[in-house]
Design a protein around this motif. Structure first.
Motif, PDB file in Angstrom:
ATOM      1  N   THR A 128      -2.357  -1.652  -2.360  1.00  0.00           N
ATOM      2  CA  THR A 128      -2.555  -2.894  -1.610  1.00  0.00           C
ATOM      3  C   THR A 128      -4.010  -3.044  -1.194  1.00  0.00           C
ATOM      4  O   THR A 128      -4.542  -4.165  -1.158  1.00  0.00           O
ATOM      5  CB  THR A 128      -1.634  -2.916  -0.375  1.00  0.00           C
ATOM      6  OG1 THR A 128      -0.268  -2.808  -0.806  1.00  0.00           O
ATOM      7  CG2 THR A 128      -1.799  -4.210   0.406  1.00  0.00           C
ATOM      8  N   PRO A 394       4.857  -5.886  -5.062  1.00  0.00           N
ATOM      9  CA  PRO A 394       3.936  -7.011  -5.278  1.00  0.00           C
ATOM     10  C   PRO A 394       3.473  -7.160  -6.726  1.00  0.00           C
ATOM     11  O   PRO A 394       3.413  -6.189  -7.484  1.00  0.00           O
ATOM     12  CB  PRO A 394       2.753  -6.647  -4.373  1.00  0.00           C
ATOM     13  CG  PRO A 394       2.796  -5.161  -4.273  1.00  0.00           C
ATOM     14  CD  PRO A 394       4.233  -4.755  -4.388  1.00  0.00           C
ATOM     15  N   LEU A 504       1.841  -4.383   3.418  1.00  0.00           N
ATOM     16  CA  LEU A 504       2.948  -5.162   2.878  1.00  0.00           C
ATOM     17  C   LEU A 504       4.054  -5.287   3.911  1.00  0.00           C
ATOM     18  O   LEU A 504       4.343  -4.344   4.652  1.00  0.00           O
ATOM     19  CB  LEU A 504       3.497  -4.488   1.618  1.00  0.00           C
ATOM     20  CG  LEU A 504       2.528  -4.365   0.444  1.00  0.00           C
ATOM     21  CD1 LEU A 504       3.197  -3.610  -0.701  1.00  0.00           C
ATOM     22  CD2 LEU A 504       2.061  -5.736  -0.031  1.00  0.00           C
TER      23      LEU A 504
END
Length: 536
Positions: A128, A394, A504
Motif C-alpha cells: 500500500t 486492492p 487499507l
C-alpha cells in the motif's frame, strides 16, 4: 472481414524480454486474457501493459486440450470476442479452429505484441505504501520479478497441470493404457481398439462420437445420466441472413441475440418451472433416441441447469448410439482389473484404452499465492465484488464467466468494467481501489452448480454475497445493463496516488465454510454426495 485458418502462434516474447514495471499486468493469453487486454487498452490507450501466459503457447483451453472431437459447447457467436467477430460458417466449432481464431484476434488487434509466454506467475504481493504489486514469475529460464499498478487475472478457474484424480482402485492392474483428456498423447491411436470412456460431461459427449470413427468399439460409462441436447453445427438463421446479403458480422450479431434469448429462457424456465424445462430437453431427445435409452441413460435425478447442459453437435452422439457404434452404460465403478473395469453390479467392461473424462481440478486465481502488506490472503475468506474484484484486496480483478451461457459473454462485461475502473482511477488521481465488504452478508458459492468437479473445490474459492454489488446474476441481459451503469464507488474505497501513510480499510470476511448440497452427479454415497461443509 475474412480470416484464414491455421494461424501460427503469435507470441514471440518470453521471460527474458519482460519489462521491470508496467501499469497493468494481464495474466492468461486465452479468451479471457486477450479480451481483457484489448478492452483495457481500448479505453486507456496511454497505459503500459503486458500479458503473461504460463504455458509456452497462446490459446488457453483451446491449445491445451487436444483429444479427439474437442469442440465448443457454446455457439461461436456468443463465445467469440465481440470486437473480433466470428465469421466462419460453423456455429459449434472444433478446438483447433477456436485456437487459431484467438491467435488471429491477438495478432490483428495488437495484443500479441504484449504477450510473453513461458511466464507462470507463482506469487504476488501488494504494498500500500508503494501502491504496487510485485509478482514473482518462475519459468524455465529462471525467476523474475515484475511490478504492476494493477493486475487482472484471466487465467480461467482450473488447474492446467493436473486434472482431477477420481481415485479409482486398481488402475495399476489394468493391462491397457489409461489417459485423461487434459493430457492426450500425441501418438495415441485408437484404431482397432476397444475404448472405454468414463464420464458423461461435455468432454465425454464430444470425445465419444469422435473416437467411434476410429475405434473398434466405444463404451461411455456414466455413474449418473446428464442432460444432453442436440445443436446444429451451423446456425440456419445466420446462414439465411448471409444468403440475403447481410455481412457475416451483422448476421453473427443476430445469431448472438437469438442464442442469448434462447439460453436465458431455458435457464429461467428451469428455475421457476423445472418440470417444464425437463420436458423441453427430454422432448428433444425423443426425436433422436428410443424411449428406453432415454429413460435409462439420459434422465438425470436432478433438475435442468443444476449442472451445465451438454451440447451434441449435429446429433453425432445420438447417431453413434443408434447405429451401435457407441454403447452407453450407467453404473458404478468398483475397481480396475487387467482386462478393464469391474462395476459394482459384477459386470466387466473390457477395454484396451480407458479414458478418464472425470472432470477438472479447480484452482482459484490460477493457484497464485496472494499477499497484501505482508499478510497472506486466504481467498476463501474474501467476498467477490461484482464477481470481478475481491474484498480487502486492492487493484486486483479477475474474470468469472457464466455457468449457464457462453463464458465470453460475461468475460467481456468484466473486461469493460475493469477498463472503466482504470480510467476512473487515472481521471480522479487515485492510485488504489479496494472493495470493502459490509457486515451481515450471507455467503454463497461463486460457481453455483452442483457438478462434482465444482463441489469438490468451490469452498476454497471467494464467495458471493446476498446483495448488490456482491452478487452474480447469471443473466447476461441483466448484467449488460447493470455493468454499464455500475456505480464505481459503491462499497469501494479509493486512495489518492502517492498518498503516504495510508492504510487499507477493514471489512467483513467471508465464512471459512459453506453449506453445500453435494454433487448432484453422484448418487452412490461416495465422496461428494455427503458434503455438507466444505472447508476453505
Amino acid at each position: 472481414m475474412t480470416h484464414g485458418w491455421d494461424a501460427p502462434d503469435v507470441a514471440t516474447k518470453g521471460l527474458t524480454d519482460l519489462p521491470e514495471r508496467v501499469d497493468v499486468l494481464v495474466i492468461g493469453a486465452g479468451l479471457s486474457g486477450i479480451g481483457a487486454a484489448y478492452r483495457i487498452a481500448e479505453l486507456n490507450p496511454e497505459v503500459s501493459y503486458v500479458v503473461l501466459e504460463g504455458r509456452e503457447a497462446t490459446g488457453g483451453t483451446w491449445d491445451l486440450f487436444r483429444y479427439p472431437g474437442v469442440r465448443s459447447d457454446s455457439d461461436m457467436y456468443t463465445l467469440s470476442l465481440p470486437f473480433y467477430p466470428w465469421t466462419d460458417e460453423s456455429s459449434i466449432a472444433d478446438g483447433d479452429r477456436i485456437r487459431d481464431y484467438l491467435r488471429r484476434a491477438a495478432r490483428d488487434t495488437g495484443v500479441a505484441e504484449r504477450i510473453h509466454t513461458g511466464c507462470p506467475v507463482v506469487a504476488m504481493s501488494w504494498s500500500t505504501d508503494e501502491q504496487v504489486w510485485t509478482l514473482r514469475i518462475e519459468g524455465e529460464g529462471g525467476t523474475r520479478e515484475l511490478r504492476a499498478r494493477w493486475v487482472h487475472v484471466g487465467a480461467g478457474y482450473y488447474d492446467y497441470d493436473e486434472p482431477h484424480n477420481a481415485g479409482f482402485v486398481g488402475v495399476e492392474d489394468f493391462a491397457g493404457q489409461v489417459v485423461h483428456p487434459q493430457h492426450w498423447p500425441d501418438d495415441l491411436s485408437l484404431a482397432g481398439k476397444r475404448v472405454l470412456v468414463i464420464g458423461s460431461g461435455a468432454t465425454a459427449v464430444s470425445l465419444v462420437p469422435a473416437a467411434a470413427q476410429e475405434a473398434a468399439s466405444v463404451t461411455m460409462l456414466q455413474r449418473t445420466p446428464s442432460y444432453v441436447f442436440g445443436v446444429p453445427g451451423r446456425d440456419a438463421l445466420v446462414d439465411r441472413l448471409r444468403g440475403l446479403g447481410l455481412s457475416a458480422w451483422r448476421a453473427g450479431r443476430v445469431g448472438t441475440a437469438k442464442n442469448v434469448a434462447m439460453q436465458g429462457f431455458l435457464y429461467r424456465l428451469s428455475r421457476v418451472r423445472p418440470a417444464a424445462a425437463k420436458k423441453v430437453i427430454l422432448g428433444g431427445l425423443r426425436r433422436e433416441l428410443p424411449e428406453a435409452v432415454i429413460q435409462e441413460h439420459f434422465t438425470p435425478p436432478y433438475d435442468v441447469w443444476d449442472q451445465r447442459l451438454c451440447a451434441v453437435r449435429d446429433g453425432d452422439l445420438f447417431e453413434a448410439i443408434c447405429t451401435g457404434a457407441v454403447e452407453i452404460v450407467t453404473g458404478h465403478v468398483d475397481r480396475f482389473e487387467a482386462k478393464g473395469v469391474r462395476l459394482t453390479d459384477g459386470r466387466l467392461l473390457e477395454a484396451d484404452v480407458i479414458v478418464t473424462a472425470t472432470g477438472l481440478r479447480l484452482k482459484a486465481l490460477g493457484g497464485i499465492a496472494v499477499s497484501v502488506d505482508g499478510e497472506e490472503q486466504d481467498l476463501a475468506r474474501t467476498f467477490a465484488y461484482r464477481g470481478v474484484m475481491l474484498s480487502g484486496v486492492p487493484n486486483l480483478s479477475m474474470t468469472v464467466g457464466y455457468i449457464n451461457a457462453s463464458w465470453t459473454l460475461r468475460a467481456d462485461l468484466v473486461s469493460r468494467y475493469v477498463a472503466r475502473m482504470l480510467r476512473h482511477l487515472r481521471g480522479h488521481g487515485y492510485g488504489v481501489a479496494v472493495p470493502v465488504a459490509p457486515p451481515g452478508m450471507r455467503a454463497g458459492p461463486v460457481l453455483d452448480v452442483t457438478s462434482g468437479y465444482v463441489q469438490r473445490a468451490v469452498g476454497s474459492f471467494p464467495k458471493v454475497g446476498d446483495r448488490e454489488p456482491w452478487t452474480i446474476a447469471q443473466s447476461y441481459t441483466r448484467e449488460r445493463w447493470s455493468f454499464g451503469r455500475a456505480d464505481l464507488s459503491a462499497d469501494m474505497t479509493f486512495i489518492p496516488t502517492g498518498q503516504s501513510g495510508a492504510s487499507l480499510p477493514s471489512g467483513a470476511s467471508a465464512p471459512a465454510t459453506l453449506d453445500l448440497p453435494g454433487s448432484s452427479s453422484n448418487t452412490d454415497g461416495s465422496l461428494g454426495d455427503q458434503v455438507v461443509e466444505v472447508t476453505a
